[in-house]
Write a protein that holds these residues in place. Structure first.
Motif, PDB file in Angstrom:
ATOM      1  N   ASP A  86      -9.873   2.808   5.813  1.00 17.13           N
ATOM      2  CA  ASP A  86      -9.882   3.197   4.406  1.00 17.13           C
ATOM      3  C   ASP A  86      -8.929   2.363   3.564  1.00 17.13           C
ATOM      4  O   ASP A  86      -8.639   2.702   2.414  1.00 17.13           O
ATOM      5  CB  ASP A  86      -9.539   4.683   4.263  1.00 17.13           C
ATOM      6  CG  ASP A  86      -8.116   5.018   4.693  1.00 17.13           C
ATOM      7  OD1 ASP A  86      -7.462   4.162   5.343  1.00 17.13           O
ATOM      8  OD2 ASP A  86      -7.646   6.134   4.388  1.00 17.13           O
ATOM      9  N   ASP A  87      -8.441   1.266   4.118  1.00 14.83           N
ATOM     10  CA  ASP A  87      -7.548   0.404   3.350  1.00 14.83           C
ATOM     11  C   ASP A  87      -8.360  -0.338   2.292  1.00 14.83           C
ATOM     12  O   ASP A  87      -9.466  -0.797   2.556  1.00 14.83           O
ATOM     13  CB  ASP A  87      -6.862  -0.598   4.284  1.00 14.83           C
ATOM     14  CG  ASP A  87      -5.714  -1.326   3.601  1.00 14.83           C
ATOM     15  OD1 ASP A  87      -5.997  -2.237   2.787  1.00 14.83           O
ATOM     16  OD2 ASP A  87      -4.559  -0.988   3.874  1.00 14.83           O
ATOM     17  N   PRO A  88      -7.814  -0.485   1.083  1.00 17.40           N
ATOM     18  CA  PRO A  88      -8.564  -1.215   0.045  1.00 17.40           C
ATOM     19  C   PRO A  88      -8.888  -2.651   0.436  1.00 17.40           C
ATOM     20  O   PRO A  88      -9.876  -3.213  -0.043  1.00 17.40           O
ATOM     21  CB  PRO A  88      -7.641  -1.156  -1.172  1.00 17.40           C
ATOM     22  CG  PRO A  88      -6.315  -0.706  -0.666  1.00 17.40           C
ATOM     23  CD  PRO A  88      -6.564   0.093   0.561  1.00 17.40           C
ATOM     24  N   GLY A  89      -8.105  -3.259   1.326  1.00 16.75           N
ATOM     25  CA  GLY A  89      -8.394  -4.610   1.769  1.00 16.75           C
ATOM     26  C   GLY A  89      -9.575  -4.701   2.709  1.00 16.75           C
ATOM     27  O   GLY A  89     -10.082  -5.804   2.963  1.00 16.75           O
ATOM     28  N   PHE A  90     -10.026  -3.582   3.237  1.00 16.11           N
ATOM     29  CA  PHE A  90     -11.225  -3.521   4.071  1.00 16.11           C
ATOM     30  C   PHE A  90     -12.399  -2.952   3.281  1.00 16.11           C
ATOM     31  O   PHE A  90     -13.503  -3.504   3.293  1.00 16.11           O
ATOM     32  CB  PHE A  90     -10.954  -2.656   5.300  1.00 16.11           C
ATOM     33  CG  PHE A  90     -12.114  -2.529   6.251  1.00 16.11           C
ATOM     34  CD1 PHE A  90     -12.570  -3.622   6.965  1.00 16.11           C
ATOM     35  CD2 PHE A  90     -12.743  -1.313   6.453  1.00 16.11           C
ATOM     36  CE1 PHE A  90     -13.633  -3.516   7.864  1.00 16.11           C
ATOM     37  CE2 PHE A  90     -13.803  -1.179   7.336  1.00 16.11           C
ATOM     38  CZ  PHE A  90     -14.249  -2.289   8.046  1.00 16.11           C
TER      39      PHE A  90
ATOM     40  N   ARG B  94      -1.525  -8.950   6.252  1.00 12.82           N
ATOM     41  CA  ARG B  94      -0.115  -9.198   5.935  1.00 12.82           C
ATOM     42  C   ARG B  94       0.590  -7.900   5.532  1.00 12.82           C
ATOM     43  O   ARG B  94       1.713  -7.627   5.958  1.00 12.82           O
ATOM     44  CB  ARG B  94      -0.024 -10.251   4.837  1.00 12.82           C
ATOM     45  CG  ARG B  94       1.400 -10.674   4.487  1.00 12.82           C
ATOM     46  CD  ARG B  94       1.846 -10.077   3.167  1.00 12.82           C
ATOM     47  NE  ARG B  94       0.880 -10.366   2.113  1.00 12.82           N
ATOM     48  CZ  ARG B  94       0.847  -9.705   0.961  1.00 12.82           C
ATOM     49  NH1 ARG B  94       1.673  -8.703   0.733  1.00 12.82           N
ATOM     50  NH2 ARG B  94      -0.052 -10.013   0.032  1.00 12.82           N
ATOM     51  N   ARG B  95      -0.060  -7.066   4.753  1.00 14.76           N
ATOM     52  CA  ARG B  95       0.552  -5.796   4.364  1.00 14.76           C
ATOM     53  C   ARG B  95       0.780  -4.880   5.565  1.00 14.76           C
ATOM     54  O   ARG B  95       1.793  -4.163   5.633  1.00 14.76           O
ATOM     55  CB  ARG B  95      -0.307  -5.085   3.321  1.00 14.76           C
ATOM     56  CG  ARG B  95      -0.278  -5.721   1.954  1.00 14.76           C
ATOM     57  CD  ARG B  95      -0.930  -4.848   0.903  1.00 14.76           C
ATOM     58  NE  ARG B  95      -2.386  -4.788   0.996  1.00 14.76           N
ATOM     59  CZ  ARG B  95      -3.092  -3.827   1.559  1.00 14.76           C
ATOM     60  NH1 ARG B  95      -2.477  -2.808   2.147  1.00 14.76           N
ATOM     61  NH2 ARG B  95      -4.412  -3.860   1.566  1.00 14.76           N
TER      62      ARG B  95
ATOM     63  N   GLU C 284       4.291  -3.246   6.657  1.00 16.46           N
ATOM     64  CA  GLU C 284       4.571  -1.828   6.865  1.00 16.46           C
ATOM     65  C   GLU C 284       5.563  -1.629   8.003  1.00 16.46           C
ATOM     66  O   GLU C 284       6.378  -0.698   7.980  1.00 16.46           O
ATOM     67  CB  GLU C 284       3.282  -1.070   7.184  1.00 16.46           C
ATOM     68  CG  GLU C 284       2.350  -0.862   6.011  1.00 16.46           C
ATOM     69  CD  GLU C 284       1.093  -0.115   6.395  1.00 16.46           C
ATOM     70  OE1 GLU C 284       1.041   0.459   7.512  1.00 16.46           O
ATOM     71  OE2 GLU C 284       0.138  -0.089   5.590  1.00 16.46           O
ATOM     72  N   ARG C 285       5.500  -2.496   9.013  1.00 19.01           N
ATOM     73  CA  ARG C 285       6.391  -2.396  10.166  1.00 19.01           C
ATOM     74  C   ARG C 285       7.674  -3.198   9.982  1.00 19.01           C
ATOM     75  O   ARG C 285       8.719  -2.800  10.495  1.00 19.01           O
ATOM     76  CB  ARG C 285       5.676  -2.903  11.424  1.00 19.01           C
ATOM     77  CG  ARG C 285       4.421  -2.155  11.805  1.00 19.01           C
ATOM     78  CD  ARG C 285       4.708  -0.766  12.345  1.00 19.01           C
ATOM     79  NE  ARG C 285       3.493  -0.163  12.861  1.00 19.01           N
ATOM     80  CZ  ARG C 285       3.129  -0.196  14.141  1.00 19.01           C
ATOM     81  NH1 ARG C 285       3.879  -0.814  15.026  1.00 19.01           N
ATOM     82  NH2 ARG C 285       2.002   0.381  14.526  1.00 19.01           N
ATOM     83  N   THR C 286       7.593  -4.323   9.291  1.00 20.64           N
ATOM     84  CA  THR C 286       8.752  -5.215   9.216  1.00 20.64           C
ATOM     85  C   THR C 286       9.571  -5.064   7.947  1.00 20.64           C
ATOM     86  O   THR C 286      10.747  -5.443   7.926  1.00 20.64           O
ATOM     87  CB  THR C 286       8.306  -6.685   9.321  1.00 20.64           C
ATOM     88  OG1 THR C 286       7.453  -6.995   8.206  1.00 20.64           O
ATOM     89  CG2 THR C 286       7.565  -6.932  10.624  1.00 20.64           C
TER      90      THR C 286
ATOM     91  N   SER D  93       5.051   0.683   1.952  1.00 22.00           N
ATOM     92  CA  SER D  93       4.276   1.920   2.001  1.00 22.00           C
ATOM     93  C   SER D  93       2.818   1.624   2.335  1.00 22.00           C
ATOM     94  O   SER D  93       2.300   0.540   2.038  1.00 22.00           O
ATOM     95  CB  SER D  93       4.358   2.657   0.663  1.00 22.00           C
ATOM     96  OG  SER D  93       3.839   1.852  -0.378  1.00 22.00           O
ATOM     97  N   ARG D  94       2.182   2.582   2.958  1.00 22.58           N
ATOM     98  CA  ARG D  94       0.787   2.438   3.372  1.00 22.58           C
ATOM     99  C   ARG D  94      -0.146   2.575   2.174  1.00 22.58           C
ATOM    100  O   ARG D  94       0.057   3.427   1.310  1.00 22.58           O
ATOM    101  CB  ARG D  94       0.469   3.509   4.412  1.00 22.58           C
ATOM    102  CG  ARG D  94      -0.964   3.521   4.889  1.00 22.58           C
ATOM    103  CD  ARG D  94      -1.183   4.575   5.966  1.00 22.58           C
ATOM    104  NE  ARG D  94      -0.361   4.309   7.133  1.00 22.58           N
ATOM    105  CZ  ARG D  94      -0.311   5.101   8.200  1.00 22.58           C
ATOM    106  NH1 ARG D  94      -1.022   6.218   8.225  1.00 22.58           N
ATOM    107  NH2 ARG D  94       0.448   4.792   9.221  1.00 22.58           N
TER     108      ARG D  94
END
Length: 342
Positions: free
Chosen positions: A147-151, A304-305, A309-311, A315-316
């Motif tokens: 559901d990510d906008p990049g997908f 990259r986002r 999120e981990r590094t 925010s998700r």
């Protein structure tokens, strides 16, 4: 946790005719599938000269990720390892160990939960680390991104573009058909904290794409690429059966959107651009197949986002409401029961 590398995790595919049968044996290893059955699948690859596009697609994606990382200050070297064909993940991890990598982030080329689409990548990582032995890098798999906008965005653009290739005068009898890889019904109905996630996430992605790309059109989620013994129930309807049913109901045109996939690999171009297109032509249906994200800039930026999120405590971003885990529960998505092929 400090991460010192990024690794692209994918399925792999043959790159010349001599690769095809060894690759297919890797895909079905442990299942007792005879070479006679594999030879039928091999013909799909031979139709394209024995070359699957997926490895080149991974090279293109990794090059785009390198550029994206450089432009946004993500200082991680990138690697690539496959489940079923070279570069094999174990070989990649050995190279990473030799390069001094200790903790890497892994991005799998699948947006969804489920055994083959998520948990099996965790198993791939564990098996590759065991093969490499002492000093093998630790790999933390990045989260699912259905559901990510990049997908969602690239799939939405692709559906909008595909609609322009159909006759606008027949819009009232046009239908949107989303497809994804079928799985055994027992896997889809698995109980537990993440049971049914594959289906639910696909349904949410379909809803999100439909709402922006073609809210005036009816839509369906159907399945493709079924495999396994015919007596084992898999998710239905198959795309070809569904096209038959739509034509019988008076539908004149379809846009087929493979939201289950991130690139136009062989299952997409064979099952949809050949088999489903032939079915549509036989039925007299107007047919347009939407492309997959591939190296769309928004998709590359999403990767990259996910890393950030981990590094960088970013925010998700999400358009849906379903829960997503960074680390899945230990009892999620059990593997299917293996049956020996007869």
């Amino acid at each position: 946790m400090v991460y010192d590398a990024f690794v692209l995790l994918s399925f792999g595919g043959p790159e010349k005719p001599d690769d095809v049968m060894p690759f297919l044996r890797n895909v079905v290893r442990g299942r007792g599938v005879p070479d006679e059955r594999l030879a039928e699948v091999a013909e799909h690859y031979m139709h394209f000269g024995g070359v699957s596009p997926i490895n080149q697609q991974c090279r293109d994606l990794l090059a785009a990720i390198d550029t994206e990382f450089a432009e946004h200050g993500v200082g991680l070297p990138t690697y690539w390892g496959n489940r079923n064909w070279h570069p094999m993940l174990a070989d990649t991890l050995a190279q990473m160990r030799d390069d001094g990598v200790e903790n890497a982030l892994g991005f799998a080329t699948s947006a969804y939960g489920g055994y083959s689409s998520c948990k099996q990548y965790w198993e791939d990582i564990a098996a590759a680390r065991a093969h490499v032995g002492p000093g093998a890098p630790r790999i933390a798999k990045l989260r699912q991104f259905h559901d990510d906008p990049g997908f969602v965005g690239p799939h939405t653009e692709a559906v909008t573009a595909a609609l322009t290739r159909l006759d606008p005068a027949r819009r009232a009898t046009t239908r949107l058909v989303f497809t994804a890889h079928s799985i055994p019904v027992t896997m889809a109905e698995t109980a537990g904290p993440t049971g049914g996630r594959y289906n639910a996430q696909l349904e949410e992605t379909a809803r999100l794409v439909h709402a922006t790309a073609a809210a005036d059109l009816p839509y369906d989620l159907v399945w493709q690429s079924r495999s396994g013994p015919p007596q084992v129930p898999w998710l239905e309807p198959d795309i070809n059966d569904h096209l038959e049913a739509l034509a019988a109901k008076g539908v004149t045109d379809v846009v087929v959107s493979p939201i289950g996939f991130v690139s136009d690999h062989l299952e997409v171009i064979w099952d949809l651009d050949n088999e489903a297109k032939d079915t549509a032509d036989r039925l007299g249906l107007g047919y347009a197949r939407a492309v997959t994200p591939g190296v769309h800039p928004d998709f590359v930026s999403m990767i990259r986002r996910l890393v950030q999120e981990r590094t960088a405590d970013r925010s998700r971003e999400s358009l849906g409401t379903l829960p997503i885990w960074d680390v899945c529960p230990a009892d999620c998505c059990p593997p299917p029961a293996r049956r020996k092929a007869s």
